[in-house]
Write an enzyme that holds these catalytic residues in place. Structure first.
Site, mmCIF file in Angstrom:
data_model
loop_
_atom_site.group_PDB
_atom_site.id
_atom_site.type_symbol
_atom_site.label_atom_id
_atom_site.label_comp_id
_atom_site.label_asym_id
_atom_site.label_seq_id
_atom_site.Cartn_x
_atom_site.Cartn_y
_atom_site.Cartn_z
ATOM 1 C CB SER A 68 -20.489 -50.368 -4.936
ATOM 2 O OG SER A 68 -21.723 -50.041 -5.554
ATOM 3 C CB VAL A 74 -17.200 -59.517 -5.485
ATOM 4 C CG1 VAL A 74 -16.841 -60.180 -4.162
ATOM 5 C CG2 VAL A 74 -16.345 -60.106 -6.604
ATOM 6 C CB CYS A 75 -20.687 -55.896 -3.471
ATOM 7 S SG CYS A 75 -19.078 -55.149 -3.223
ATOM 8 C CG ASP A 76 -25.502 -59.083 -7.043
ATOM 9 O OD1 ASP A 76 -26.372 -58.336 -7.508
ATOM 10 O OD2 ASP A 76 -25.645 -60.323 -6.942
#
Length: 177
Positions: free
Chosen positions: A63, A68-70
């Site tokens: 997501s 971490v995804c950001d």
């Protein structure tokens, strides 16, 4: 996919140390990239063929609204400015297209194309990143050359860890990007 043909890989990844099952076969270097059916932030259907003739860096993430995804998407957005114009960077998640569009606007993401797999989980099943227990995508990175052949694969073993950025970036350059 019917249950008779569904490949499940128990314990293929972990999230905060908890083993999770990935649905779909593991993509292999040297194979043709599997097709997928997702939607973009304008709710338009997209498939692999929409990006034919380009080197692709495809990031599968749980997501965009997680740390971490950001950070990963921001990093690949920054790296994309150094790739050749023939490269497309795609980030696929189960996030709704509206959330992806909002997030990209707030984060200033202009070089990464976000795609939502929320309708069919087509990408997750084709690329073996669908987490059965959570209906999220596991963290993985794929590089596909202009001919549609997979040249790099990384399934990140722990979903809360970062991918190996330098290896993925090198793979993009080797593929012609």
């Amino acid at each position: 996919m019917s249950s008779a043909t569904t490949v499940e890989r128990p314990g293929a990844v972990t999230m905060k140390g908890q083993p999770l099952t990935l649905v779909g076969p593991a993509v292999q270097v040297g194979h043709q990239a599997p097709d997928f059916h997702v939607i973009d932030t304008d709710l338009k259907p997209r498939t692999l063929s929409d990006y034919r003739g380009h080197v692709l860096l495809i990031a599968s993430v749980p997501s965009l609204d997680t740390g971490v995804c950001d950070a990963e998407t921001r990093r690949f957005n920054q790296e994309a400015t150094r790739f050749s114009p023939d490269v497309r960077v795609l980030t696929v998640s189960m996030d709704l297209p509206f959330a992806q569009k909002r997030w990209c606007g707030a984060a200033g993401i202009e070089r990464v194309i976000t795609l939502s797999d929320h309708r069919e989980a087509s990408f997750g099943q084709a690329y073996g990143t669908l987490i059965k227990e959570l209906r999220l995508l596991a963290r993985a990175v794929f590089v596909v050359d202009k001919g549609g052949k997979v040249t790099y694969v990384e399934y990140v073993p722990e979903a809360t860890d970062h991918p190996h950025y330098e290896a993925a970036i090198e793979a993009v350059h080797k593929a012609g990007g």
